[in-house]
Design a protein around this motif. Structure first.
Motif, PDB file in Angstrom:
ATOM      1  N   GLN A 247       0.819  -1.208   0.000  1.00  0.00           N
ATOM      2  CA  GLN A 247       0.000   0.000   0.000  1.00  0.00           C
ATOM      3  C   GLN A 247       0.858   1.265   0.000  1.00  0.00           C
ATOM      4  OE1 GLN A 247      -2.954   0.026   3.075  1.00  0.00           O
ATOM      5  NE2 GLN A 247      -3.849  -1.914   2.450  1.00  0.00           N
ATOM      6  N   ASP A 248       2.105   1.114   0.430  1.00  0.00           N
ATOM      7  CA  ASP A 248       3.028   2.247   0.458  1.00  0.00           C
ATOM      8  C   ASP A 248       3.803   2.381  -0.852  1.00  0.00           C
ATOM      9  OD1 ASP A 248       3.975   4.436   1.848  1.00  0.00           O
ATOM     10  OD2 ASP A 248       5.771   3.388   2.530  1.00  0.00           O
TER      11      ASP A 248
ATOM     12  N   LEU B 109      11.615  -3.513   4.520  1.00  0.00           N
ATOM     13  CA  LEU B 109      11.424  -2.516   3.460  1.00  0.00           C
ATOM     14  C   LEU B 109      10.521  -1.373   3.927  1.00  0.00           C
ATOM     15  CD1 LEU B 109      11.030  -4.838   0.335  1.00  0.00           C
ATOM     16  CD2 LEU B 109      12.990  -3.390   0.924  1.00  0.00           C
ATOM     17  N   ALA B 110       9.505  -1.708   4.742  1.00  0.00           N
ATOM     18  CA  ALA B 110       8.621  -0.663   5.266  1.00  0.00           C
ATOM     19  C   ALA B 110       9.391   0.286   6.189  1.00  0.00           C
ATOM     20  CB  ALA B 110       7.445  -1.296   6.010  1.00  0.00           C
ATOM     21  N   LEU B 111      10.246  -0.254   7.043  1.00  0.00           N
ATOM     22  CA  LEU B 111      11.058   0.588   7.925  1.00  0.00           C
ATOM     23  C   LEU B 111      12.076   1.411   7.131  1.00  0.00           C
ATOM     24  CD1 LEU B 111      11.663  -1.923  10.859  1.00  0.00           C
ATOM     25  CD2 LEU B 111      10.161   0.081  10.859  1.00  0.00           C
TER      26      LEU B 111
ATOM     27  N   LEU C 102      10.297   4.231   5.606  1.00  0.00           N
ATOM     28  CA  LEU C 102       9.985   5.216   6.637  1.00  0.00           C
ATOM     29  C   LEU C 102      11.186   6.124   6.899  1.00  0.00           C
ATOM     30  CD1 LEU C 102       8.140   6.323   8.918  1.00  0.00           C
ATOM     31  CD2 LEU C 102       9.091   4.541  10.392  1.00  0.00           C
ATOM     32  N   LEU C 103      12.369   5.525   7.045  1.00  0.00           N
ATOM     33  CA  LEU C 103      13.574   6.310   7.306  1.00  0.00           C
ATOM     34  C   LEU C 103      13.927   7.207   6.118  1.00  0.00           C
ATOM     35  CD1 LEU C 103      15.767   3.573   9.050  1.00  0.00           C
ATOM     36  CD2 LEU C 103      14.533   5.466  10.127  1.00  0.00           C
TER      37      LEU C 103
ATOM     38  N   VAL D 241       1.961   3.035   7.749  1.00  0.00           N
ATOM     39  CA  VAL D 241       2.159   1.714   7.157  1.00  0.00           C
ATOM     40  C   VAL D 241       3.195   0.922   7.936  1.00  0.00           C
ATOM     41  CG1 VAL D 241       2.964   0.489   5.100  1.00  0.00           C
ATOM     42  CG2 VAL D 241       1.442   2.452   4.854  1.00  0.00           C
ATOM     43  N   ALA D 242       4.323   1.565   8.281  1.00  0.00           N
ATOM     44  CA  ALA D 242       5.387   0.864   9.016  1.00  0.00           C
ATOM     45  C   ALA D 242       4.908   0.415  10.389  1.00  0.00           C
ATOM     46  CB  ALA D 242       6.602   1.777   9.154  1.00  0.00           C
TER      47      ALA D 242
END
Length: 341
Positions: free
Chosen positions: A129-130, A215-217, A220-221, A236-237
């Motif tokens: 979704q991200d 990958l989500a983290l 985010l970074l 999402v994360a």
């Protein structure tokens, strides 16, 4: 009464010693906890499924498809759980104990691995979704989600159902029945193959979960400099990480114990004390896995906005109905003295 580990000698001229090893005679605490899981999990999952059915957009998102299949797997496990509880009590009819070993125990594992697969799909879907690439949008199509769900169910049935159909041997009726004692050689071999295939499924699902979480983290970074992108990536994360942690706590301990316990069932490990310890470890970690029945309805509420809206509408309607009934009752009570006067 049969002792957990006993050596008995025949009478007379020094017959060979026989050893009997009972591993499932300490199920009291597990039975209490399983009953609590059933009592808490059944209403929550029934309410969640009913809310999904009433939701006008129940299957218009890929996440919805995976959540509905997760709830279906949970209800399947809840249907099989009372039979396991009765069998673990040790006082169930012999036919029911055999039925558990042949059917309901297999149903529990079908549900367990279906839950593993659909939780992994939910985590992957939340990460996608991200991402707004063409490939990610195709993977999030409802038709693809339905096809993937059907493949999971068919694969699990193909692996598990032979455990129900393969022949068993007749054993003497006893209070504590070990399901592996009913299996003939070909059944034990297929059981070991089933464990291997399901463990492979778990390893692949876990790899997908860890990659999606990482990958989500990472995304985010990388979005710290863009406030709008940061808010979306953080949401999402957070959801991906929360579900991934629940996944790891529920299913990793069980699979750490599952392989060595299978060696006791296939008679590679024969020491009675070791068998008893591994059985208790397997039951403890299986209970930890079954606890997800209590938390999956919360997962539906947290991850699916149409579910939340429908649930809130239902409860608001109930509150309005209760309030109107109270007003009517109060009006009737006020009219009674006036009528009598």
């Amino acid at each position: 009464m049969m002792l957990p580990s006993s050596n008995t000698s025949g009478g007379g001229g020094g017959a060979a010693a026989t050893e009997q090893c009972i591993v499932n005679d300490q199920m009291g605490p597990f039975i209490v906890l399983y009953v609590l899981v059933f009592v808490i999990g059944l209403p929550g999952n029934l309410l969640s499924l009913w809310t999904f059915i009433r939701s006008p957009r129940a299957e218009q998102q890929s996440t919805s498809v995976y959540l509905i299949n997760l709830l279906a797997a949970d209800l399947l496990l809840l249907l099989a759980l009372p039979i396991k509880i009765l069998k673990d009590l040790g006082g169930a009819p012999w036919s029911l104990m055999v039925f558990h070993c042949q059917a309901s125990a297999v149903t529990i594992y079908i549900s367990l691995y279906a839950s593993i697969a659909f939780l992994a799909f939910i985590i992957i879907d939340r990460y996608l979704q991200d991402c707004h690439t063409v490939r990610s949008l195709r993977l999030q199509e409802v038709g693809f989600a339905r096809l993937l769900s059907l493949v999971v169910w068919l694969l699990l049935l193909l692996i598990m159902v032979p455990n129900m159909a393969l022949p068993i041997q007749h054993v003497q009726e006893q209070r504590y029945l070990s399901c592996s004692s009913l299996k003939i050689d070909i059944s034990l071999h297929w059981h070991a193959l089933t464990i291997f295939l399901c463990t492979a499924l778990f390893v692949n699902a876990s790899a997908a979960v860890l990659i999606s979480s990482g990958l989500a983290l990472k995304r985010l970074l990388g979005s710290r400099k863009d406030p709008e992108l940061w808010v979306h990536a953080r949401r999402v994360a957070r959801s991906v990480t929360a579900v991934a942690l629940a996944y790891i706590l529920s299913f990793v301990p069980y699979h750490v114990v599952r392989t060595p316990y299978t060696l006791t069932q296939t008679k590679v490990i024969t020491d009675c004390h070791t068998k008893r310890q591994l059985f208790l470890g397997k039951e403890s970690t299986l209970l930890l896995s079954v606890l997800h029945l209590c938390f999956d309805p919360l997962l539906c509420f947290y991850l699916h906005s149409p579910f939340r809206q429908t649930l809130r509408q239902m409860f608001s309607c109930c509150r309005k109905q209760t309030f109107s009934d109270t007003e009517e009752q109060s009006a009737e009570e006020m009219m009674e003295p006036a009528a009598s006067g």
